[in-house]
Scaffold this motif. Structure first.
Motif, PDB file in Angstrom:
ATOM      1  N   LYS A 147       0.821  -1.227   0.000  1.00  0.00           N
ATOM      2  CA  LYS A 147       0.000   0.000   0.000  1.00  0.00           C
ATOM      3  C   LYS A 147       0.853   1.274   0.000  1.00  0.00           C
ATOM      4  O   LYS A 147       0.606   2.190  -0.778  1.00  0.00           O
ATOM      5  CB  LYS A 147      -0.918  -0.045   1.232  1.00  0.00           C
ATOM      6  N   ASP A 148       1.855   1.319   0.852  1.00  0.00           N
ATOM      7  CA  ASP A 148       2.640   2.544   0.982  1.00  0.00           C
ATOM      8  C   ASP A 148       3.976   2.491   0.229  1.00  0.00           C
ATOM      9  O   ASP A 148       4.839   3.334   0.423  1.00  0.00           O
ATOM     10  CB  ASP A 148       2.904   2.836   2.468  1.00  0.00           C
ATOM     11  N   VAL A 149       4.110   1.457  -0.572  1.00  0.00           N
ATOM     12  CA  VAL A 149       5.374   1.334  -1.318  1.00  0.00           C
ATOM     13  C   VAL A 149       5.193   1.985  -2.688  1.00  0.00           C
ATOM     14  O   VAL A 149       4.208   1.712  -3.376  1.00  0.00           O
ATOM     15  CB  VAL A 149       5.762  -0.161  -1.508  1.00  0.00           C
ATOM     16  N   GLU A 150       6.133   2.834  -3.051  1.00  0.00           N
ATOM     17  CA  GLU A 150       6.021   3.480  -4.367  1.00  0.00           C
ATOM     18  C   GLU A 150       6.805   2.679  -5.403  1.00  0.00           C
ATOM     19  O   GLU A 150       8.028   2.491  -5.246  1.00  0.00           O
ATOM     20  CB  GLU A 150       6.562   4.903  -4.282  1.00  0.00           C
ATOM     21  N   ALA A 151       6.102   2.199  -6.408  1.00  0.00           N
ATOM     22  CA  ALA A 151       6.776   1.368  -7.417  1.00  0.00           C
ATOM     23  C   ALA A 151       7.615   2.241  -8.343  1.00  0.00           C
ATOM     24  O   ALA A 151       7.270   3.403  -8.585  1.00  0.00           O
ATOM     25  CB  ALA A 151       5.743   0.608  -8.225  1.00  0.00           C
ATOM     26  N   ASN A 152       8.677   1.666  -8.860  1.00  0.00           N
ATOM     27  CA  ASN A 152       9.543   2.379  -9.797  1.00  0.00           C
ATOM     28  C   ASN A 152       8.856   2.443 -11.170  1.00  0.00           C
ATOM     29  O   ASN A 152       8.815   1.448 -11.909  1.00  0.00           O
ATOM     30  CB  ASN A 152      10.878   1.630  -9.890  1.00  0.00           C
ATOM     31  N   ASN A 153       8.350   3.636 -11.494  1.00  0.00           N
ATOM     32  CA  ASN A 153       7.569   3.768 -12.728  1.00  0.00           C
ATOM     33  C   ASN A 153       8.408   3.867 -13.992  1.00  0.00           C
ATOM     34  O   ASN A 153       7.877   4.015 -15.083  1.00  0.00           O
ATOM     35  CB  ASN A 153       6.608   4.954 -12.620  1.00  0.00           C
ATOM     36  N   ASN A 154       9.719   3.747 -13.840  1.00  0.00           N
ATOM     37  CA  ASN A 154      10.559   3.665 -15.040  1.00  0.00           C
ATOM     38  C   ASN A 154      10.368   2.331 -15.738  1.00  0.00           C
ATOM     39  O   ASN A 154      10.750   2.155 -16.883  1.00  0.00           O
ATOM     40  CB  ASN A 154      12.042   3.828 -14.676  1.00  0.00           C
ATOM     41  N   PHE A 155       9.788   1.373 -14.990  1.00  0.00           N
ATOM     42  CA  PHE A 155       9.506   0.058 -15.573  1.00  0.00           C
ATOM     43  C   PHE A 155       8.005  -0.130 -15.716  1.00  0.00           C
ATOM     44  O   PHE A 155       7.228   0.404 -14.923  1.00  0.00           O
ATOM     45  CB  PHE A 155      10.046  -1.060 -14.673  1.00  0.00           C
ATOM     46  N   GLU A 156       7.654  -0.953 -16.693  1.00  0.00           N
ATOM     47  CA  GLU A 156       6.232  -1.289 -16.876  1.00  0.00           C
ATOM     48  C   GLU A 156       5.768  -2.118 -15.667  1.00  0.00           C
ATOM     49  O   GLU A 156       6.524  -2.975 -15.178  1.00  0.00           O
ATOM     50  CB  GLU A 156       6.103  -2.128 -18.149  1.00  0.00           C
ATOM     51  N   ALA A 157       4.557  -1.859 -15.190  1.00  0.00           N
ATOM     52  CA  ALA A 157       4.030  -2.638 -14.058  1.00  0.00           C
ATOM     53  C   ALA A 157       3.830  -4.085 -14.505  1.00  0.00           C
ATOM     54  O   ALA A 157       3.200  -4.346 -15.526  1.00  0.00           O
ATOM     55  CB  ALA A 157       2.712  -2.039 -13.591  1.00  0.00           C
ATOM     56  N   SER A 158       4.388  -5.040 -13.729  1.00  0.00           N
ATOM     57  CA  SER A 158       4.236  -6.464 -14.080  1.00  0.00           C
ATOM     58  C   SER A 158       3.789  -7.230 -12.854  1.00  0.00           C
ATOM     59  O   SER A 158       4.371  -7.079 -11.784  1.00  0.00           O
ATOM     60  CB  SER A 158       5.571  -7.055 -14.534  1.00  0.00           C
ATOM     61  N   SER A 159       2.783  -8.057 -13.041  1.00  0.00           N
ATOM     62  CA  SER A 159       2.324  -8.872 -11.926  1.00  0.00           C
ATOM     63  C   SER A 159       2.534 -10.352 -12.241  1.00  0.00           C
ATOM     64  O   SER A 159       2.072 -10.847 -13.273  1.00  0.00           O
ATOM     65  CB  SER A 159       0.850  -8.593 -11.646  1.00  0.00           C
ATOM     66  N   LEU A 160       3.226 -11.021 -11.330  1.00  0.00           N
ATOM     67  CA  LEU A 160       3.454 -12.468 -11.484  1.00  0.00           C
ATOM     68  C   LEU A 160       2.721 -13.203 -10.355  1.00  0.00           C
ATOM     69  O   LEU A 160       3.140 -14.260  -9.915  1.00  0.00           O
ATOM     70  CB  LEU A 160       4.958 -12.770 -11.411  1.00  0.00           C
ATOM     71  N   THR A 161       1.655 -12.577  -9.893  1.00  0.00           N
ATOM     72  CA  THR A 161       1.015 -13.087  -8.674  1.00  0.00           C
ATOM     73  C   THR A 161      -0.117 -14.076  -8.925  1.00  0.00           C
ATOM     74  O   THR A 161      -0.293 -15.029  -8.186  1.00  0.00           O
ATOM     75  CB  THR A 161       0.421 -11.922  -7.858  1.00  0.00           C
ATOM     76  N   ILE A 162      -0.890 -13.860  -9.958  1.00  0.00           N
ATOM     77  CA  ILE A 162      -2.156 -14.592 -10.038  1.00  0.00           C
ATOM     78  C   ILE A 162      -2.070 -15.815 -10.959  1.00  0.00           C
ATOM     79  O   ILE A 162      -1.438 -15.752 -12.022  1.00  0.00           O
ATOM     80  CB  ILE A 162      -3.313 -13.631 -10.443  1.00  0.00           C
ATOM     81  N   GLY A 163      -2.724 -16.885 -10.522  1.00  0.00           N
ATOM     82  CA  GLY A 163      -2.706 -18.119 -11.306  1.00  0.00           C
ATOM     83  C   GLY A 163      -3.752 -18.126 -12.394  1.00  0.00           C
ATOM     84  O   GLY A 163      -4.510 -19.086 -12.540  1.00  0.00           O
ATOM     85  N   GLU A 164      -3.785 -17.043 -13.148  1.00  0.00           N
ATOM     86  CA  GLU A 164      -4.777 -16.932 -14.220  1.00  0.00           C
ATOM     87  C   GLU A 164      -4.062 -16.819 -15.561  1.00  0.00           C
ATOM     88  O   GLU A 164      -3.327 -15.850 -15.792  1.00  0.00           O
ATOM     89  CB  GLU A 164      -5.623 -15.674 -13.988  1.00  0.00           C
ATOM     90  N   PRO A 165      -4.251 -17.802 -16.443  1.00  0.00           N
ATOM     91  CA  PRO A 165      -3.583 -17.723 -17.750  1.00  0.00           C
ATOM     92  C   PRO A 165      -3.942 -16.409 -18.459  1.00  0.00           C
ATOM     93  O   PRO A 165      -5.108 -16.020 -18.464  1.00  0.00           O
ATOM     94  CB  PRO A 165      -4.170 -18.916 -18.513  1.00  0.00           C
ATOM     95  N   GLN A 166      -2.926 -15.748 -19.022  1.00  0.00           N
ATOM     96  CA  GLN A 166      -3.187 -14.451 -19.665  1.00  0.00           C
ATOM     97  C   GLN A 166      -3.296 -14.607 -21.192  1.00  0.00           C
ATOM     98  O   GLN A 166      -2.841 -13.762 -21.945  1.00  0.00           O
ATOM     99  CB  GLN A 166      -2.068 -13.461 -19.306  1.00  0.00           C
ATOM    100  N   PHE A 167      -3.881 -15.700 -21.632  1.00  0.00           N
ATOM    101  CA  PHE A 167      -4.015 -15.942 -23.074  1.00  0.00           C
ATOM    102  C   PHE A 167      -5.478 -15.923 -23.448  1.00  0.00           C
ATOM    103  O   PHE A 167      -6.344 -16.224 -22.613  1.00  0.00           O
ATOM    104  CB  PHE A 167      -3.400 -17.300 -23.431  1.00  0.00           C
ATOM    105  N   ASP A 168      -5.742 -15.595 -24.721  1.00  0.00           N
ATOM    106  CA  ASP A 168      -7.134 -15.620 -25.172  1.00  0.00           C
ATOM    107  C   ASP A 168      -7.653 -17.052 -25.084  1.00  0.00           C
ATOM    108  O   ASP A 168      -6.934 -18.003 -25.434  1.00  0.00           O
ATOM    109  CB  ASP A 168      -7.229 -15.157 -26.637  1.00  0.00           C
TER     110      ASP A 168
END
Ligand SMILES: Cc1ncc(COP(=O)(O)O)c(C=O)c1O
Length: 377
Positions: free
Chosen positions: A16-37
């Motif tokens: 919540k209070d952590v500021e992400a480094n916006n020089n990089f694209e936001a990437s999430s490797l957290t969820i077990g949901e296939p990201q394919f059509d």
């Protein structure tokens, strides 16, 4: 009834209070949901089935869907099922939550055991069933296979295994499963294997085995006390379709079917039609297996990990998983899931779960960023 916060909610609080480094694209490797059509032929079937919306779906499911699921089990596991031995369900999550409540309802002080770390619905089901919980700890030392004494096992009313395993990616041999079947018969508890990841394997000669196969090989041909769950969500990259099944002991399923009539979790008929097509087709699943295998090969090259036999998770050992997760987000704008959010009693501490559910280009880019971080951590 108080439920534990879901891991993703805990992660949101942590960051919540952590500021992400916006020089990089936001990437999430957290969820077990296939990201394919979801494959086009599955989408087309759904579009073509909407005229069936004017009918109430039956809780028991349509026979053509059962046929497709039965045939999947025959082809994949060489297991023959009758209609009375399988129930189509609205995704396996609902079963994992309501089956324990059904099965444990008449027991005064129910005991439920499940693999730890775990898919959190198991724990929610134990809470809702007022069950005492036994955690079957999965550690590097025990090769991610549960160790439990007979005296403890004797007290169990329900045991849930999960192989291939989320989050450790461990698999189990038929011989090990046969031992579990013997124990379920000897001590008379219900044994479930959650097999949701059984189709995401990478070596034709090491396909994950089903608990039903283990039943057959020890002569428990009626699958007494044993049940499996499987799902189309990961297999067909269609978690939104909500199609799974529970299969095995018909005397348990007969009563559970009555219970389900009241729960009201029947799947809409257009979804059943579509799911039947998806369960019957295999080449699209091979396509997804190839993608995950390639992702793991990329991960092996960049992170030096061993490629697991199944699933799409890396269970990565790190020092201080909460600090690791926060700093990775802060410095590289990557989210991972702390292992301790998925386990209890210290299990999962010093691990993070990484889901490789993106295409190879994105996977490579984000893993290089992760590697940079690890080198400086
Ligand atoms: C181990 C495990 N079981 C069950 C499920 C639920 O899958 P579904 O409800 O989509 O069938 C998941 C989803 O992530 C899972 O990881």
């Amino acid at each position: 009834m108080t439920f534990e916060k879901y891991p993703f909610e805990k992660l949101n609080i942590l960051l919540k209070d952590v500021e992400a480094n916006n020089n990089f694209e936001a990437s999430s490797l957290t969820i077990g949901e296939p990201q394919f059509d979801t494959p086009q032929f599955i989408q087309d079937e759904l579009k073509n089935s909407t005229s069936l919306l004017n009918k109430y779906p039956k809780s028991a499911g349509e026979n053509y869907l059962k046929d497709a699921m039965i045939s999947f089990n025959t082809k994949r596991f060489d297991v023959e099922l009758q209609y009375s031995q399988i129930i189509p369900v609205f995704g396996t999550r609902e079963v994992l939550f309501n089956f324990p409540q059904f099965a444990l309802f008449d027991i005064k002080e129910p005991v439920m055991a499940f693999t730890n770390p775990f898919y959190q619905i198991y724990e929610g089901a134990a809470t809702a069933s007022r069950a005492r919980t036994i955690h079957l700890d999965l550690t590097k030392e025990n090769n991610y296979l549960p160790v439990i004494s007979d005296s403890e096992l004797k007290t169990c009313d329900l045991v849930i295994l999960n192989y291939p395993n989320n989050p450790t990616s461990a698999t189990i041999t038929k011989v090990e499963l046969e031992k579990w079947v013997q124990k379920a018969l000897e001590f008379d508890f219900i044994l479930i294997n959650d097999e949701c990841y059984s189709e995401l394997y990478f070596d034709e000669s090491k396909k994950p085995v089903s608990l039903l196969q283990a039943c057959n090989s020890v002569g428990n041909d009626e699958f007494k006390n044993c049940l499996v769950l499987n799902s189309i969500s990961k297999r067909s990259s269609a978690p939104g379709l909500r199609s799974g099944f529970i299969a095995g002991d018909k005397s348990i399923l007969k009563e559970y079917m009555k219970y389900r009539t009241y729960v009201g979790c029947a799947s809409p008929i257009p979804l059943q039609k579509t799911a039947a097509i998806a369960w019957s087709e295999e080449s699209h699943v091979q396509g997804f297996r190839d993608i995950y295998k390639n992702n793991f090969e990329i991960a092996k090259e960049i992170l030096g990990i061993n490629i697991p036999e199944a699933t799409f998770y890396i269970w990565l050992e790190v020092k201080d998983e909460l600090k690791f997760t926060k700093e990775l987000y802060e410095q590289k704008n990557i989210k991972v899931l702390p292992g301790s959010y998925l386990g209890r009693n210290g299990i999962g501490k010093n691990y993070v779960r990484i889901a490789l559910v993106e295409n190879s280009v994105k996977t490579k880019e984000v893993l290089m960023r992760l590697k940079d971080f690890i080198d400086s951590y």
